[in-house]
Design a protein around this motif. Structure first.
Motif, short mmCIF file in Angstrom:
data_model
loop_
_atom_site.label_atom_id
_atom_site.label_comp_id
_atom_site.label_asym_id
_atom_site.label_seq_id
_atom_site.Cartn_x
_atom_site.Cartn_y
_atom_site.Cartn_z
N VAL A 5 33.24 -60.62 83.55
CA VAL A 5 34.11 -59.57 83.02
C VAL A 5 34.25 -58.48 84.07
N LEU A 6 35.48 -58.17 84.42
CA LEU A 6 35.77 -57.07 85.32
C LEU A 6 35.87 -55.80 84.50
N ILE A 7 35.16 -54.75 84.92
CA ILE A 7 35.20 -53.46 84.23
C ILE A 7 35.81 -52.44 85.17
N ALA A 8 36.85 -51.76 84.71
CA ALA A 8 37.46 -50.65 85.47
C ALA A 8 37.25 -49.39 84.64
N GLU A 9 36.31 -48.57 85.08
CA GLU A 9 35.91 -47.38 84.34
C GLU A 9 35.38 -46.35 85.32
N ASP A 10 35.90 -45.11 85.24
CA ASP A 10 35.49 -44.09 86.20
C ASP A 10 34.34 -43.20 85.73
N GLU A 11 33.96 -43.30 84.48
CA GLU A 11 32.83 -42.51 83.97
C GLU A 11 31.57 -43.38 84.01
N LEU A 12 30.59 -42.98 84.82
CA LEU A 12 29.41 -43.79 85.07
C LEU A 12 28.68 -44.19 83.79
N ILE A 13 28.43 -43.25 82.91
CA ILE A 13 27.69 -43.54 81.68
C ILE A 13 28.45 -44.55 80.82
N VAL A 14 29.76 -44.37 80.72
CA VAL A 14 30.58 -45.30 79.93
C VAL A 14 30.55 -46.69 80.59
N ALA A 15 30.65 -46.74 81.91
CA ALA A 15 30.61 -48.02 82.62
C ALA A 15 29.30 -48.75 82.37
N ILE A 16 28.20 -48.02 82.41
CA ILE A 16 26.88 -48.63 82.15
C ILE A 16 26.81 -49.14 80.72
N ALA A 49 37.21 -63.61 84.23
CA ALA A 49 37.58 -64.33 83.01
C ALA A 49 38.30 -63.40 82.04
N CYS A 50 37.96 -62.11 82.09
CA CYS A 50 38.66 -61.09 81.31
C CYS A 50 38.37 -59.73 81.94
N ALA A 51 39.08 -58.71 81.49
CA ALA A 51 38.91 -57.38 82.06
C ALA A 51 38.91 -56.31 80.97
N VAL A 52 38.00 -55.35 81.12
CA VAL A 52 37.95 -54.17 80.26
C VAL A 52 38.42 -53.01 81.13
N LEU A 53 39.53 -52.39 80.75
CA LEU A 53 40.19 -51.42 81.61
C LEU A 53 40.35 -50.05 80.95
N ASP A 54 39.89 -49.02 81.64
CA ASP A 54 40.23 -47.66 81.27
C ASP A 54 41.60 -47.40 81.89
N VAL A 55 42.44 -46.61 81.27
CA VAL A 55 43.78 -46.37 81.82
C VAL A 55 43.72 -45.42 83.01
N ARG A 56 42.98 -44.33 82.88
CA ARG A 56 42.90 -43.35 83.96
C ARG A 56 41.64 -43.56 84.77
N LEU A 57 41.84 -43.90 86.05
CA LEU A 57 40.72 -44.06 86.98
C LEU A 57 40.77 -42.93 87.99
N LEU A 58 39.80 -42.87 88.89
CA LEU A 58 39.69 -41.75 89.82
C LEU A 58 40.92 -41.58 90.71
N ASP A 59 41.59 -42.68 91.07
CA ASP A 59 42.73 -42.58 91.98
C ASP A 59 44.08 -42.89 91.31
N GLY A 60 44.12 -42.85 89.99
CA GLY A 60 45.40 -43.06 89.31
C GLY A 60 45.26 -43.95 88.09
N GLU A 61 46.40 -44.34 87.56
CA GLU A 61 46.41 -45.18 86.36
C GLU A 61 46.23 -46.65 86.75
#
Length: 116
Positions: A5-16, A49-61
């Motif tokens: 699973v690919l995770i795109a998340e800019d908040e460290l605690i949420v990513a963990i 195989a799948c991705a969990v994506l936050d919309v707003r990341l550190l360098d854009g959407e």
């Protein structure tokens, strides 16, 4: 595909937290990225195989990465507090949307559906 699973998340605690939920659901984490640039690089290395994506990341959407993943047939789970759900559903009709905050059970259920 990497099978993880690919995770795109800019908040460290949420990513963990998401990493823990993924692993407790019996899946592996392919990569965790906090920028669109890093997410695109991870996709180039190996499709997840799948991705969990936050919309707003550190360098854009996240949309350039979501577009690449969607085009490759990778199931998407948007996990964001800044998302326009109607826009996401129109742009990515097959994607799941789990607004932040989502319970661990909601994310586990979304992961199970995506990994079927």
């Amino acid at each position: 595909m990497s099978g993880g699973v690919l995770i795109a998340e800019d908040e460290l605690i949420v990513a963990i937290d998401i990493e823990t939920i993924v692993e407790e659901a019996g899946f592996s984490v392919a990569d965790t990225c906090e920028t669109v640039t890093a997410t695109l690089a991870a996709i180039e290395r190996a499709l997840p195989a799948c991705a969990v994506l936050d919309v707003r990341l550190l360098d854009g959407e996240v949309y350039p990465a979501a577009d690449a993943l969607s085009a490759a047939g990778v199931p998407l789970i948007f996990h964001s507090g800044h998302a326009d759900e109607a826009n996401l559903r129109e742009r990515y009709p097959q994607a799941q949307v789990c607004p932040k905050p989502s319970s661990p059970s909601t994310l586990r259920a979304a992961l199970a559906r995506a990994m079927e």
